[in-house]
Design an enzyme around this catalytic site. Structure first.
Site, mmCIF file in Angstrom:
data_model
loop_
_atom_site.group_PDB
_atom_site.id
_atom_site.type_symbol
_atom_site.label_atom_id
_atom_site.label_comp_id
_atom_site.label_asym_id
_atom_site.label_seq_id
_atom_site.Cartn_x
_atom_site.Cartn_y
_atom_site.Cartn_z
ATOM 1 N N VAL A 137 0.841 -1.204 0.000
ATOM 2 C CA VAL A 137 0.000 0.000 0.000
ATOM 3 C C VAL A 137 0.873 1.250 0.000
ATOM 4 C CG1 VAL A 137 -1.670 1.337 1.348
ATOM 5 C CG2 VAL A 137 -1.938 -1.143 1.132
ATOM 6 N N HIS A 138 1.921 1.232 0.803
ATOM 7 C CA HIS A 138 2.849 2.365 0.887
ATOM 8 C C HIS A 138 3.483 2.660 -0.470
ATOM 9 C CE1 HIS A 138 5.967 5.015 2.369
ATOM 10 N NE2 HIS A 138 6.920 4.177 1.982
#
Length: 214
Positions: free
Chosen positions: A171-172
Site C-alpha cells: 500500500v505504501h
C-alpha cells in the site's frame, strides 16, 4: 512544460533520512524474499538468491536485525511528526475525497496525513512482533530457552506480522507511485511548492516560515 527550479523546491527529507529509508527498504525486500522461501516448500526456490537453504536460514535473522535497527533510528526522527491530531481523524473519516481528488474538502494536512500516520504505527507494531517472535524462533541462539508451545506460537505470530507488513508496504509503495512527486521526495529529498500545497498544506505553511515542528 513548466519545471520547478531546484532553488524553488522545498526540502522534505535530508540525506541521512533518505539513506536510512533505503536501508530499511532494501532490507525489507531481502527479508520478504528469504522469509517467503522459508515459509512454504513451493517458494523454497527463492533460497537460490541467498546461496541455498542453510545460508537463507543464517542471513534472514541478521538482515532482520539490520532492518529493525535502521527503522528504529528512522522512527525516532519521525515520531513527533506522526502524533495523531484531531484533524487526522477528520481526514480519515473523509479519506474518500482524496481518491476522488477533492482534497480541498479536507482539513489542512501536516507533514503526514492520517493514513500515513496509521501506517507508521502499524509498521512499528509489526516490527515489534517480528523482532520478539523472531528471537524466540532463532534456533542458533535463543530457541532452546523457550518451550515448544511458545516457539509454535511465535511462528504463527511471525507469519501473521510478516503478511500484514508486506501488505502495508505494498500500500505504501502504491500510494507513493499514485501521488506524483512523492518518490522524488525520498530519492532527491525535495518537493515542489505545488506538491506541498496540494497534499500537505499545513506543513507547507510551516516549512516556508522555517518551522520544522509540523
Amino acid at each position: 512544460m513548466n519545471r520547478v527550479r531546484d532553488e524553488e523546491r522545498i526540502v522534505r527529507y535530508r540525506a541521512g533520512t533518505r539513506i536510512n529509508h533505503w536501508i530499511v527498504a532494501i532490507s525489507f525486500v531481502l527479508l520478504a524474499l528469504s522469509g517467503l522461501a522459508l515459509f512454504h516448500p513451493s517458494l523454497f526456490w527463492l533460497t537460490a538468491l541467498f546461496g541455498g537453504g542453510p545460508w537463507t536460514r543464517i542471513v534472514h535473522p541478521f538482515i532482520g536485525l539490520i532492518m529493525t535497527l535502521a527503522f528504529a533510528i528512522l522512527a525516532a526522527g519521525l515520531w513527533r511528526y506522526n502524533r495523531m491530531q484531531p484533524r487526522d481523524w477528520v481526514w480519515l473519516r473523509n479519506a474518500g475525497d482524496v481518491v476522488t481528488n477533492r482534497e480541498d474538502r479536507l482539513p489542512e494536512v501536516g507533514r503526514y496525513n492520517g493514513g500515513q500516520k496509521l501506517l507508521f504505527y502499524l509498521i512499528v507494531l509489526c516490527l515489534i512482533g517480528l523482532l520478539a517472535s523472531g528471537i524466540v524462533m532463532w534456533r542458533a541462539y535463543f530457541a532452546f530457552y523457550f518451550p515448544i508451545e511458545v516457539i509454535r506460537f511465535a511462528s504463527v505470530l511471525h507469519a501473521f506480522c510478516a503478511v500484514v507488513l508486506i501488505c502495508a508496504i505494498v500500500v505504501h509503495i502504491y500510494a507513493a507511485i499514485w501521488v506524483k512527486g512523492s518518490i522524488r521526495a525520498m530519492t532527491r529529498g525535495t518537493v515542489s511548492p505545488g506538491w506541498a500545497w496540494k497534499h500537505h498544506r499545513a506543513w507547507f505553511r510551516a516549512a516556508t516560515r522555517g518551522d520544522p515542528g509540523e
